[in-house]
Design a protein around this motif. Structure first.
Motif, PDB file in Angstrom:
ATOM      1  N   LYS A   1       0.859  -1.187   0.000  1.00 29.93           N
ATOM      2  CA  LYS A   1       0.000   0.000   0.000  1.00 29.93           C
ATOM      3  C   LYS A   1       0.893   1.234   0.000  1.00 29.93           C
ATOM      4  O   LYS A   1       1.923   1.270   0.672  1.00 29.93           O
TER       5      LYS A   1
ATOM      6  N   ILE B   1       0.748   5.705   0.021  1.00 30.01           N
ATOM      7  CA  ILE B   1      -0.069   6.879   0.322  1.00 30.01           C
ATOM      8  C   ILE B   1       0.503   8.065  -0.437  1.00 30.01           C
ATOM      9  O   ILE B   1       1.708   8.322  -0.389  1.00 30.01           O
TER      10      ILE B   1
ATOM     11  N   VAL C   1      -5.011   6.264  -0.741  1.00 29.36           N
ATOM     12  CA  VAL C   1      -4.345   4.974  -0.571  1.00 29.36           C
ATOM     13  C   VAL C   1      -4.341   4.265  -1.918  1.00 29.36           C
ATOM     14  O   VAL C   1      -5.375   4.144  -2.575  1.00 29.36           O
TER      15      VAL C   1
ATOM     16  N   THR D   1       4.587   4.719   2.702  1.00 33.14           N
ATOM     17  CA  THR D   1       3.766   3.612   3.190  1.00 33.14           C
ATOM     18  C   THR D   1       2.815   4.142   4.262  1.00 33.14           C
ATOM     19  O   THR D   1       3.057   5.201   4.846  1.00 33.14           O
ATOM     20  N   PRO D   2       1.744   3.401   4.544  1.00 34.64           N
ATOM     21  CA  PRO D   2       0.786   3.860   5.559  1.00 34.64           C
ATOM     22  C   PRO D   2       1.379   3.870   6.963  1.00 34.64           C
ATOM     23  O   PRO D   2       2.350   3.167   7.252  1.00 34.64           O
TER      24      PRO D   2
ATOM     25  N   ILE E   1       1.241  12.374   7.867  1.00 32.61           N
ATOM     26  CA  ILE E   1      -0.013  12.291   8.621  1.00 32.61           C
ATOM     27  C   ILE E   1       0.060  13.049   9.953  1.00 32.61           C
ATOM     28  O   ILE E   1      -0.911  13.660  10.379  1.00 32.61           O
TER      29      ILE E   1
ATOM     30  N   GLU F   1      -8.639   8.102   4.245  1.00 34.19           N
ATOM     31  CA  GLU F   1      -8.388   6.803   3.629  1.00 34.19           C
ATOM     32  C   GLU F   1      -7.322   6.019   4.387  1.00 34.19           C
ATOM     33  O   GLU F   1      -7.435   4.812   4.560  1.00 34.19           O
ATOM     34  N   GLU F   2      -6.294   6.713   4.845  1.00 31.49           N
ATOM     35  CA  GLU F   2      -5.227   6.032   5.584  1.00 31.49           C
ATOM     36  C   GLU F   2      -5.748   5.489   6.909  1.00 31.49           C
ATOM     37  O   GLU F   2      -5.449   4.353   7.287  1.00 31.49           O
TER      38      GLU F   2
END
Length: 170
Positions: free
Chosen positions: A12, A14, A19, A70-71, A108, A146-147
């Motif tokens: 996944k 970001i 995502v 990455t998340p 984030i 979304e994350e």
């Protein structure tokens, strides 16, 4: 949080609050060279009417230099909810240009800072909360939905509810 050169199918990614999921990796010869490079193909993980046919690709060597990551981990999302739920002590104002610059970082934690700052400002009575700040607050929240949904294994709507609940708890 930033991508290593170990990208595989199912990874996944970001970018600006969206995502993506890697669905194909192809090797391709580079022009004028004998080297092969992996080309990473990815598409939106949460599909909607605007992105359901979108497919992106990027040479693996370029991933680190662009704004893909990455998340966040489950622990980082727990910390995010805690951060959004506690009162901030600093009253220093955050101007639109600085907030926009923070959102462009694709981080984030920094995005949560903008959300908390503008959410608190929007709740103050007697203060004129300008449309430009409302729009930026909405954009910032949209950038983490979304994350949060991915990491907490919920829908984007469920993630929005969790975020606003955390913000309203202080």
């Amino acid at each position: 949080m930033y991508i290593s050169n170990k990208t595989e199918i199912g990874t996944k990614l970001i970018e600006k609050g969206v995502v993506y999921e890697v669905f194909k990796i192809l090797k391709q010869k580079l022009q004028d060279q004998d080297k092969e490079e992996r080309i990473i193909h990815y598409k939106p993980y949460f599909k909607n009417v605007y992105n359901n046919t979108l497919i992106c690709s990027i040479p693996e060597s370029s991933i680190l230099s662009c704004n893909l990551r990455t998340p966040a981990s489950k622990e980082e999302i727990r910390e995010l909810f805690f951060y959004l739920s506690v009162k901030s002590k600093k009253n220093k104002e955050l101007d639109i240009d600085d907030a926009s610059a923070i959102l462009s970082l694709n981080n984030i934690r920094e995005t949560a800072y903008v959300i908390r700052k503008y959410w608190k400002e929007s709740l103050k009575k007697g203060i004129d909360f300008k449309k430009s700040k409302k729009d930026l607050l909405k954009k910032a929240i949209d950038m983490i939905i979304e994350e949060v949904a991915l990491v907490t294994k919920t829908s984007p709507d469920g993630a929005r509810e969790k975020i606003t609940s955390a913000l309203n708890s202080h």
